[in-house]
Design a protein around this motif. Structure first.
Motif, PDB file in Angstrom:
ATOM      1  N   GLU A 114      29.082  -1.790  40.742  1.00  0.00           N
ATOM      2  CA  GLU A 114      27.781  -1.193  40.426  1.00  0.00           C
ATOM      3  C   GLU A 114      26.650  -2.148  40.807  1.00  0.00           C
ATOM      4  O   GLU A 114      25.640  -1.732  41.383  1.00  0.00           O
ATOM      5  CB  GLU A 114      27.713  -0.859  38.933  1.00  0.00           C
ATOM      6  N   SER A 115      26.835  -3.431  40.514  1.00  0.00           N
ATOM      7  CA  SER A 115      25.831  -4.423  40.882  1.00  0.00           C
ATOM      8  C   SER A 115      25.655  -4.478  42.397  1.00  0.00           C
ATOM      9  O   SER A 115      24.527  -4.551  42.906  1.00  0.00           O
ATOM     10  CB  SER A 115      26.238  -5.802  40.347  1.00  0.00           C
ATOM     11  N   GLY A 116      26.757  -4.426  43.136  1.00  0.00           N
ATOM     12  CA  GLY A 116      26.685  -4.444  44.595  1.00  0.00           C
ATOM     13  C   GLY A 116      25.971  -3.231  45.164  1.00  0.00           C
ATOM     14  O   GLY A 116      25.234  -3.338  46.158  1.00  0.00           O
ATOM     15  N   ILE A 117      26.186  -2.074  44.542  1.00  0.00           N
ATOM     16  CA  ILE A 117      25.509  -0.857  45.012  1.00  0.00           C
ATOM     17  C   ILE A 117      24.002  -0.961  44.797  1.00  0.00           C
ATOM     18  O   ILE A 117      23.209  -0.514  45.637  1.00  0.00           O
ATOM     19  CB  ILE A 117      26.085   0.382  44.310  1.00  0.00           C
ATOM     20  N   PHE A 118      23.582  -1.582  43.700  1.00  0.00           N
ATOM     21  CA  PHE A 118      22.146  -1.784  43.479  1.00  0.00           C
ATOM     22  C   PHE A 118      21.546  -2.677  44.570  1.00  0.00           C
ATOM     23  O   PHE A 118      20.399  -2.474  44.986  1.00  0.00           O
ATOM     24  CB  PHE A 118      21.891  -2.386  42.101  1.00  0.00           C
ATOM     25  N   VAL A 119      22.313  -3.656  45.028  1.00  0.00           N
ATOM     26  CA  VAL A 119      21.849  -4.498  46.135  1.00  0.00           C
ATOM     27  C   VAL A 119      21.691  -3.654  47.400  1.00  0.00           C
ATOM     28  O   VAL A 119      20.682  -3.764  48.119  1.00  0.00           O
ATOM     29  CB  VAL A 119      22.822  -5.665  46.390  1.00  0.00           C
ATOM     30  N   ALA A 120      22.674  -2.806  47.679  1.00  0.00           N
ATOM     31  CA  ALA A 120      22.602  -1.949  48.864  1.00  0.00           C
ATOM     32  C   ALA A 120      21.418  -0.991  48.777  1.00  0.00           C
ATOM     33  O   ALA A 120      20.726  -0.734  49.780  1.00  0.00           O
ATOM     34  CB  ALA A 120      23.907  -1.162  49.013  1.00  0.00           C
ATOM     35  N   MET A 121      21.144  -0.474  47.596  1.00  0.00           N
ATOM     36  CA  MET A 121      20.007   0.430  47.423  1.00  0.00           C
ATOM     37  C   MET A 121      18.683  -0.318  47.597  1.00  0.00           C
ATOM     38  O   MET A 121      17.710   0.229  48.135  1.00  0.00           O
ATOM     39  CB  MET A 121      20.082   1.096  46.051  1.00  0.00           C
ATOM     40  N   ALA A 122      18.650  -1.574  47.160  1.00  0.00           N
ATOM     41  CA  ALA A 122      17.448  -2.386  47.372  1.00  0.00           C
ATOM     42  C   ALA A 122      17.233  -2.632  48.862  1.00  0.00           C
ATOM     43  O   ALA A 122      16.094  -2.607  49.352  1.00  0.00           O
ATOM     44  CB  ALA A 122      17.573  -3.716  46.626  1.00  0.00           C
ATOM     45  N   PHE A 207      28.124 -15.493  37.060  1.00  0.00           N
ATOM     46  CA  PHE A 207      26.976 -16.168  37.658  1.00  0.00           C
ATOM     47  C   PHE A 207      26.928 -15.983  39.175  1.00  0.00           C
ATOM     48  O   PHE A 207      25.848 -15.876  39.759  1.00  0.00           O
ATOM     49  CB  PHE A 207      26.998 -17.659  37.304  1.00  0.00           C
ATOM     50  N   PHE A 208      28.101 -15.922  39.820  1.00  0.00           N
ATOM     51  CA  PHE A 208      28.130 -15.714  41.267  1.00  0.00           C
ATOM     52  C   PHE A 208      27.591 -14.337  41.619  1.00  0.00           C
ATOM     53  O   PHE A 208      26.696 -14.199  42.455  1.00  0.00           O
ATOM     54  CB  PHE A 208      29.562 -15.876  41.782  1.00  0.00           C
ATOM     55  N   VAL A 209      28.124 -13.310  40.948  1.00  0.00           N
ATOM     56  CA  VAL A 209      27.704 -11.942  41.236  1.00  0.00           C
ATOM     57  C   VAL A 209      26.249 -11.736  40.814  1.00  0.00           C
ATOM     58  O   VAL A 209      25.399 -11.305  41.608  1.00  0.00           O
ATOM     59  CB  VAL A 209      28.622 -10.927  40.520  1.00  0.00           C
ATOM     60  N   THR A 210      25.960 -12.071  39.551  1.00  0.00           N
ATOM     61  CA  THR A 210      24.608 -11.850  39.047  1.00  0.00           C
ATOM     62  C   THR A 210      23.592 -12.681  39.821  1.00  0.00           C
ATOM     63  O   THR A 210      22.521 -12.190  40.199  1.00  0.00           O
ATOM     64  CB  THR A 210      24.533 -12.200  37.550  1.00  0.00           C
ATOM     65  N   GLY A 211      23.934 -13.945  40.066  1.00  0.00           N
ATOM     66  CA  GLY A 211      23.001 -14.822  40.765  1.00  0.00           C
ATOM     67  C   GLY A 211      22.653 -14.321  42.152  1.00  0.00           C
ATOM     68  O   GLY A 211      21.479 -14.145  42.486  1.00  0.00           O
ATOM     69  N   LEU A 212      23.674 -14.063  42.961  1.00  0.00           N
ATOM     70  CA  LEU A 212      23.429 -13.599  44.328  1.00  0.00           C
ATOM     71  C   LEU A 212      22.715 -12.245  44.345  1.00  0.00           C
ATOM     72  O   LEU A 212      21.765 -12.042  45.103  1.00  0.00           O
ATOM     73  CB  LEU A 212      24.750 -13.503  45.090  1.00  0.00           C
ATOM     74  N   ASP A 213      23.189 -11.330  43.514  1.00  0.00           N
ATOM     75  CA  ASP A 213      22.620  -9.986  43.530  1.00  0.00           C
ATOM     76  C   ASP A 213      21.172  -9.983  43.037  1.00  0.00           C
ATOM     77  O   ASP A 213      20.311  -9.310  43.618  1.00  0.00           O
ATOM     78  CB  ASP A 213      23.476  -9.040  42.686  1.00  0.00           C
ATOM     79  N   VAL A 214      20.902 -10.727  41.975  1.00  0.00           N
ATOM     80  CA  VAL A 214      19.528 -10.777  41.459  1.00  0.00           C
ATOM     81  C   VAL A 214      18.600 -11.427  42.480  1.00  0.00           C
ATOM     82  O   VAL A 214      17.464 -10.967  42.681  1.00  0.00           O
ATOM     83  CB  VAL A 214      19.482 -11.534  40.114  1.00  0.00           C
TER      84      VAL A 214
END
Length: 315
Positions: A114-122, A207-214
């Motif tokens: 879900e976090s990755g999809i938000f990155v793609a949508m951004a 932290f890896f996922v949240t950090g990179l995605d944020v």
């Protein structure tokens, strides 16, 4: 296997899920909002998928990513709700050890997805607003498919060690999980050996996922806001920003409960266990329930299609 089983055993065949610790007598009443939210999530996300599939004008990257989000939300809530409701309604608290690890994998994998999809949508909003003339050539259907596969692969590879590490731990004190589903921290805390590797890896993933995605989402929206404020009129700025509003709301719905749940598990040792469990359930349930509502309310194309569907059924 008895609920009070505390005899020595290693890798038990089953775990016992308590449900909402301390609120066992109220499980039936708690099940009513949980079941209602699940039905709303199923109906809302399936409706989004149907609308995008049947409306040719929505066959663009933004709505393809929205479909990915809907599928992710469906899997996410379905990975825990049926078992949780069986605990509330039928007191069916046993879960096979392998099934527990499988639930753990799907839960964390699709949360990361879900976090990755938000990155793609951004990324899609960034290209659409900052470089609109090249949007159709940059985000082709092939690129959208490859992006979706990359998101799924990243999620699976990062999640797989979590149940693998949990599988290696010896569980020799109790098999009673003070939770309504097999959340990683709730399970590994039952181990009778050093769980630092499992904890460190879970922290690394967060932290890896949240950090990179944020960082990526923040960069994208910084550029988007710069482009919006450079527009000549207020109406143009509001209209352009409105196309990003639903995405920003969905990100907040995902990140705020996740942040509270993470902080509560790490630093809320004095917080009652039932509050931990309720917050963890809200973290999983809130996005699947609210995302279709957010996009349905804020996206004119989806509203128009819903109106035509309801009008057609009314006649």
């Amino acid at each position: 296997m008895s609920d009070s089983n505390t005899s020595d055993f290693t890798n038990p065949s089953t775990f016992i899920l308590v449900g909402i610790p301390g609120w066992e007598a109220a499980h039936f009443w708690i099940s009513i909002p949980f079941c209602t939210m699940y039905i709303i999530a199923l109906f809302g996300n399936i409706t989004i998928l149907h609308i995008v599939k049947t409306e040719p004008s929505l066959h663009v990257p933004m709505y393809y990513f929205l479909c990915m989000l809907a599928v992710t939300d469906l899997v996410l809530c379905t990975s825990i709700l049926p078992k949780t409701l069986s605990i509330f309604w039928f007191n069916s608290r046993e879960i096979d050890f392998a099934a527990c690890l499988t639930q753990m994998f799907f839960l964390h994998c699709f949360s990361i997805m879900e976090s990755g999809i938000f990155v793609a949508m951004a990324l899609d909003r960034y290209v659409a607003i900052c470089d609109p003339l090249r949007h159709s050539t940059i985000l082709t259907n092939a690129v959208v498919v490859k992006t979706g596969l990359a998101i799924a692969l990243r999620s699976a590879l990062l999640t797989l060690p979590i149940p693998v590490l949990a599988r290696q731990l010896p569980y020799c004190r109790t098999n009673i999980i003070l939770h309504s589903y097999c959340q990683n921290m709730a399970v590994v805390s039952l181990a009778c050996s050093d769980i630092r590797i499992s904890n460190y890896y879970a922290l690394f993933v967060i932290f890896f996922v949240t950090g990179l995605d944020v960082v990526f989402i923040t960069f994208s929206y910084t550029q988007i806001l710069r482009a919006i404020f450079s527009l000549p009129t207020k109406d143009a700025r509001l209209k352009t920003f409105g196309t990003c509003g639903s995405h920003l709301c969905a990100i907040l719905v995902y990140t705020i409960p996740a942040l509270f749940s993470f902080l509560m598990y790490r630093f809320g040792s004095n917080v009652p266990q039932y509050f931990h469990t309720l917050l963890s359930n809200i973290y999983v349930l809130a996005p699947p329930v609210l995302n279709p509502i957010i996009y349905g309310v804020r996206t004119r194309q989806i509203q128009d299609r819903l109106l035509r569907l309801s009008t057609h059924k009314g006649t």
